[in-house]
Structure formats: structure tokens, C-alpha cells
Write an enzyme that holds these catalytic residues in place. Structure first.
Site, PDB file in Angstrom:
ATOM      1  N   ASP A   1     133.862  69.185  17.803  1.00 50.36           N
ATOM      2  CA  ASP A   1     132.991  69.535  18.921  1.00 50.36           C
ATOM      3  C   ASP A   1     132.712  68.342  19.837  1.00 50.36           C
ATOM      4  OD1 ASP A   1     132.598  70.860  16.378  1.00 50.36           O
ATOM      5  OD2 ASP A   1     131.074  72.096  17.330  1.00 50.36           O
TER       6      ASP A   1
ATOM      7  N   GLU B   1     132.924  73.244  22.887  1.00 44.56           N
ATOM      8  CA  GLU B   1     131.789  74.137  23.140  1.00 44.56           C
ATOM      9  C   GLU B   1     130.475  73.424  23.488  1.00 44.56           C
ATOM     10  OE1 GLU B   1     129.737  76.464  20.500  1.00 44.56           O
ATOM     11  OE2 GLU B   1     129.274  74.833  19.145  1.00 44.56           O
ATOM     12  N   ASN B   2     130.389  72.129  23.272  1.00 43.08           N
ATOM     13  CA  ASN B   2     129.180  71.381  23.635  1.00 43.08           C
ATOM     14  C   ASN B   2     129.463  70.316  24.693  1.00 43.08           C
ATOM     15  OD1 ASN B   2     128.625  71.555  20.181  1.00 43.08           O
ATOM     16  ND2 ASN B   2     127.301  72.616  21.638  1.00 43.08           N
TER      17      ASN B   2
ATOM     18  N   HIS C   1     128.153  78.478  21.323  1.00 46.65           N
ATOM     19  CA  HIS C   1     127.688  78.118  22.668  1.00 46.65           C
ATOM     20  C   HIS C   1     128.720  78.497  23.739  1.00 46.65           C
ATOM     21  CE1 HIS C   1     124.022  75.988  21.534  1.00 46.65           C
ATOM     22  NE2 HIS C   1     124.697  75.443  20.532  1.00 46.65           N
TER      23      HIS C   1
ATOM     24  N   HIS D   1     134.252  78.066  12.736  1.00 48.00           N
ATOM     25  CA  HIS D   1     133.051  77.537  13.370  1.00 48.00           C
ATOM     26  C   HIS D   1     131.826  78.141  12.688  1.00 48.00           C
ATOM     27  CE1 HIS D   1     131.200  75.486  16.825  1.00 48.00           C
ATOM     28  NE2 HIS D   1     130.333  76.481  16.848  1.00 48.00           N
TER      29      HIS D   1
ATOM     30  N   HIS E   1     131.236  72.838  14.171  1.00 49.78           N
ATOM     31  CA  HIS E   1     129.854  73.260  14.396  1.00 49.78           C
ATOM     32  C   HIS E   1     128.809  72.305  13.824  1.00 49.78           C
ATOM     33  CE1 HIS E   1     126.389  75.812  15.193  1.00 49.78           C
ATOM     34  NE2 HIS E   1     126.064  75.787  13.915  1.00 49.78           N
TER      35      HIS E   1
ATOM     36  N   HIS F   1     129.086  69.008  13.205  1.00 50.68           N
ATOM     37  CA  HIS F   1     129.120  67.732  13.932  1.00 50.68           C
ATOM     38  C   HIS F   1     129.164  66.492  13.050  1.00 50.68           C
ATOM     39  CE1 HIS F   1     127.428  69.344  18.048  1.00 50.68           C
ATOM     40  NE2 HIS F   1     128.269  70.202  17.478  1.00 50.68           N
TER      41      HIS F   1
END
Length: 275
Positions: A8, A39-40, A68, A156, A181, A183
Site C-alpha cells: 500500500d 489505495e492510500n 479505500h 487485502h 492493508h 501496512h
């Protein structure tokens, strides 16, 4: 085939880590295919078309999303015209989610790489359909060694157990199952019994002087006071490019080598040897 997956991307430091390091790394490791979870990437929440294009120009072949996925509303339309952008496969059919969660990519030399993203349900804010049922259907549609030469699964989700279960469930049907997800890079890189490479979480691309990529002061205040505080925002120190490298057997598509990738920032660097 030589594959890489990067976890991510969180905010500006994560974007810089990808854009700065991926082009050279792609050449150094002679990578055939690269997946980046974005996604982030847009301020910690979602992905924009401009950022996606920066990642493609840096050397990403496929971008995945997650819970997200729709934080940046433009993603709802961008994903419809960009086949290299994947959202979780197991959205309910009735929801009519745009885009798709699995795709077969054809390389310039004719080899094919399948990528699919699934989202788990344990401790997740969204409850999607059963990821394992959707995994079966996708794996059957692009069998490893027949329809595709390599196959990457991005799982995820929050729960370690759910990620591990998916890894074993796909063992022998995928080249790599990797978690996203949470991290934080896990130290359990392995090749499972039937030839699938696995890692519970690849870690994030972002500033590790943080709480999962966000400014640590905000998180500490919320945990210590139990009161709502400032809106979470990404930490802005130097980012680390964090992911996993897999080399597969050309005849079977199964993994024969798996190693971590960590470049820059605060984590100890780890770059696979070329060749």
C-alpha cells in the site's frame, strides 16, 4: 519470470518512493511484471488518475486498490476505462461496482500474467461476498500453466489468519499470494507446499516513522484519550519502498525464489541479488 509486488502506497512519501526507486529497480532486477497497491496514495485515502499515471510511467504494470477504492470519487469512472486498475473482486454483484477485480495481462513477448485482488471480511469496515468463492471462480478462469504463465493474488484484509488461509487455499494455483492493508511487512516469506510464494503482508510504501503511515501524534492522542482528534494525515518523512520479489519457474509458473524488497527510509534495506 521475475515479478514484484509493492504494498500500500501511503501519501506523498510513498508516491516518491515508488517514482524514485522503481525505474532503477526494474532494470536492476530485470523485472517482467510489477504490481503496486495504490489505495492510500492520494493523501492516504484512495487513488487519483494523475497519481496512477505516475505509477505506470515509473514502471508499474498493474495497480490494485482495497477498502479505500472509492475515497477519491474520480476512481469510479477512471477504473472503467483503465484495465490496469483492479478493485476487490468480491464486491456483491448487485452493488454494480465499476471496474473489475481480475485481469490477464499480455506481455510484449506473449507471456501472460494473471492478477486478482480479493478483500477479506474479518475486522473490515466493509462486508463483501465470500472471498474464497470468488477466488475459486477466478482461478478456474485463468489456470496457472495453461491460460497464464504467472498469477498474482493480492489479499487485502486485516486478519492474519484470513490472509494465511487464502495463501493455503490458492497454493498450487497461483505464483504468489501476498497480503496488503495492514501496512507492516511480515517476516514470513516462504514457498508453500505446492509451489505458491506467500507473505502475510508486503508492508507499505511510505514513512515508517509513523503509525501505519499516518502522523504518529494523531494516533497516539486518539488511543490515549479515547477522544476524536484531528483527521488522520500521512506522515511526511522519507518513504520506504517495500514489497516482495518472486522468481517463477518458466515451465510451471510456480515460485522458485521469494525475497523482500526494502529501499530507503527507516527500514533496513533489502534488495534481491540480480540474476
Amino acid at each position: 519470470m521475475k515479478l514484484a509486488y509493492f504494498g500500500d502506497v501511503v501519501g506523498k512519501p510513498g508516491r516518491a518512493a515508488v517514482v524514485d526507486h522503481l525505474p532503477g529497480l526494474r532494470r536492476q532486477l530485470e523485472l517482467d511484471f510489477v504490481v503496486v497497491n495504490g489505495e492510500n496514495a492520494a493523501g492516504g485515502f484512495g487513488l487519483t488518475e494523475a497519481i496512477a499515471n505516475d505509477f505506470f510511467q515509473a514502471g508499474a504494470d498493474c495497480l490494485t486498490l482495497g477498502d479505500h477504492a472509492w475515497d477519491q470519487r474520480e476512481a469510479l469512472t477512471f477504473i472503467e476505462r483503465e484495465p490496469r486498475l483492479l478493485r476487490p473482486l468480491n464486491y456483491p454483484e448487485a452493488a454494480g461496482a465499476p471496474g473489475k477485480g481480475a485481469h490477464v495481462f499480455v506481455l510484449q513477448d506473449g507471456r501472460r500474467v494473471g492478477v486478482m485482488q480479493l478483500q477479506g471480511n474479518v475486522f473490515m469496515r466493509q462486508q463483501l461476498e465470500n472471498a474464497f468463492n470468488h477466488a475459486d471462480a477466478a482461478l478456474d478462469s485463468m489456470p496457472l500453466g495453461l491460460a497464464v504463465d504467472a498469477l498474482i493474488v493480492d489479499m487485502h484484509c486485516e486478519a492474519t489468519s484470513e490472509k494465511m488461509a487464502m495463501g493455503h487455499y490458492c497454493d498450487g494455483r497461483a505464483s504468489l499470494v501476498v497480503g496488503s492493508h495492514t501496512h507492516v511487512p511480515t517476516a514470513d516469506l516462504m514457498i508453500l507446499e505446492n509451489g505458491t510464494a506467500y507473505q502475510t503482508d508486503a508492508g507499505m510504501c511510505g514513512d515508517y516513522d509513523s503509525v501505519i503511515g499516518m502522523k504518529k501524534e494523531n494516533s497516539i492522542a486518539r488511543f490515549s484519550t479515547q477522544l476524536p482528534g484531528e483527521r488522520y494525515s500521512p506522515a511526511l518523512g522519507e518513504g520506504t519502498l517495500c514489497g516482495v520479489f518472486v522468481e517463477t519457474d518458466d515451465s510451471t509458473g510456480f515460485a522458485k525464489r521469494v525475497e523482500p524488497i526494502r529501499i530507503g527510509g527507516r527500514l533496513a534495506e533489502s534488495v534481491p541479488a540480480a540474476g
